[in-house]
Scaffold this active site. Structure first.
Site, mmCIF file in Angstrom:
data_model
loop_
_atom_site.group_PDB
_atom_site.id
_atom_site.type_symbol
_atom_site.label_atom_id
_atom_site.label_comp_id
_atom_site.label_asym_id
_atom_site.label_seq_id
_atom_site.Cartn_x
_atom_site.Cartn_y
_atom_site.Cartn_z
ATOM 1 N N ASP A 192 0.496 -1.180 0.215
ATOM 2 C CA ASP A 192 -0.050 0.130 0.208
ATOM 3 C C ASP A 192 0.765 1.467 -0.172
ATOM 4 O OD1 ASP A 192 -2.715 1.582 -0.201
ATOM 5 O OD2 ASP A 192 -2.587 1.685 2.094
ATOM 6 N N GLU B 32 -0.124 5.067 0.641
ATOM 7 C CA GLU B 32 -0.172 5.803 2.150
ATOM 8 C C GLU B 32 -0.697 4.815 3.154
ATOM 9 O OE1 GLU B 32 -3.317 9.436 1.086
ATOM 10 O OE2 GLU B 32 -3.318 7.928 -0.701
ATOM 11 N N GLU C 238 -0.651 10.232 4.563
ATOM 12 C CA GLU C 238 -2.233 10.482 4.030
ATOM 13 C C GLU C 238 -2.391 11.483 3.378
ATOM 14 O OE1 GLU C 238 -4.709 8.199 3.139
ATOM 15 O OE2 GLU C 238 -3.773 6.438 5.049
ATOM 16 N N ARG D 181 -15.637 12.550 -0.599
ATOM 17 C CA ARG D 181 -14.055 13.630 -0.775
ATOM 18 C C ARG D 181 -14.343 14.578 -2.302
ATOM 19 N NH1 ARG D 181 -9.429 9.273 0.044
ATOM 20 N NH2 ARG D 181 -8.796 9.175 1.852
ATOM 21 N N ASP E 212 -4.284 2.758 -3.622
ATOM 22 C CA ASP E 212 -6.784 3.163 -4.058
ATOM 23 C C ASP E 212 -6.407 4.856 -3.767
ATOM 24 O OD1 ASP E 212 -8.083 1.241 -4.386
ATOM 25 O OD2 ASP E 212 -8.736 1.290 -2.326
ATOM 26 N N LYS F 58 -6.854 -4.048 -5.423
ATOM 27 C CA LYS F 58 -5.901 -4.476 -4.617
ATOM 28 C C LYS F 58 -6.007 -6.326 -5.264
ATOM 29 C CE LYS F 58 -4.845 -0.514 -1.918
ATOM 30 N NZ LYS F 58 -4.055 -0.619 -0.702
#
Length: 201
Positions: free
Chosen positions: A7, A9, A15, A46, A91, A132
């Site tokens: 991954d 972040e 982040e 967001r 992501d 993923k």
């Protein structure tokens, strides 16, 4: 041959959306996949917020360009690339993450795309559903042994699909829900975990 999937972040860099939260003062932008399981719900929120706040891609690019990877992250990544095949599976989005990817030495990354019109974020395109998990499945179909590390709800499928899945500094509530997944608290611990696993394959 072993393949490492990481991954981005929370494992290698801070982040990105938390930096945007600091810039705007909007606390809801601090929410991540450690808080909200449904990624589409999180991203829809967001996009709506940054458009309401009139935050442009230029603003975001400026913020991200000032961010730095976690201490030791680039060294860990370089060690991983010396010993395994490595891909970051995130992501995040190419348009957001690229300044940080360059600071990590431009490793391979598979992530999503933003829809941008007139320097405004209008939406996003997922690479594929369950990206993923499906990347790990594809690598296993190519006869790789897959080691993976992540920190959030959206990493669970990747970690459980991998031959070895490890939480990296996951918050207590996630570790508590998934007690069968081991957790490390540093890049040195993660290095030892991958090294030890490789010796027994």
């Amino acid at each position: 041959m072993e393949y490492v999937c990481l991954d981005l972040e929370g494992v290698l860099v801070p982040e990105i959306w938390s930096e945007i939260a600091k810039f705007t003062g909007e606390e809801k932008l601090n929410l991540t996949t450690q808080d909200i399981r449904d990624y589409s719900e999180l991203m829809d929120m967001r996009v709506e917020l940054i458009n309401d706040l009139k935050v442009s891609m230029d603003d975001i690019n400026h913020l991200v360009s000032k961010m730095e990877p976690f201490s030791g992250a680039r060294e860990f990544l370089e060690w991983s690339r010396d010993n395994f095949q490595v891909t970051i599976i995130s992501d995040s989005f190419y348009q957001l993450a690229w300044p940080l990817i360059r600071k990590l030495g431009t490793p391979s990354i598979i992530c999503h795309d933003l829809k941008i019109e007139g320097r405004k974020i209008k939406g996003y395109r997922l690479r594929q559903e369950d990206n993923k998990k499906k990347v790990v499945q594809a690598l296993k179909n190519l006869k790789y042994k897959v080691f993976a590390a992540g920190d959030s709800y959206n990493d669970i499928q990747m970690l459980t699909e991998a031959d070895l899945g490890v939480f990296f500094k996951a918050p207590p509530h996630i570790k508590g829900e998934y007690r069968d997944i081991n957790c490390v608290e540093s890049h040195d611990e993660l290095k030892k975990t991958f090294s030890n696993a490789s010796e027994f394959i």
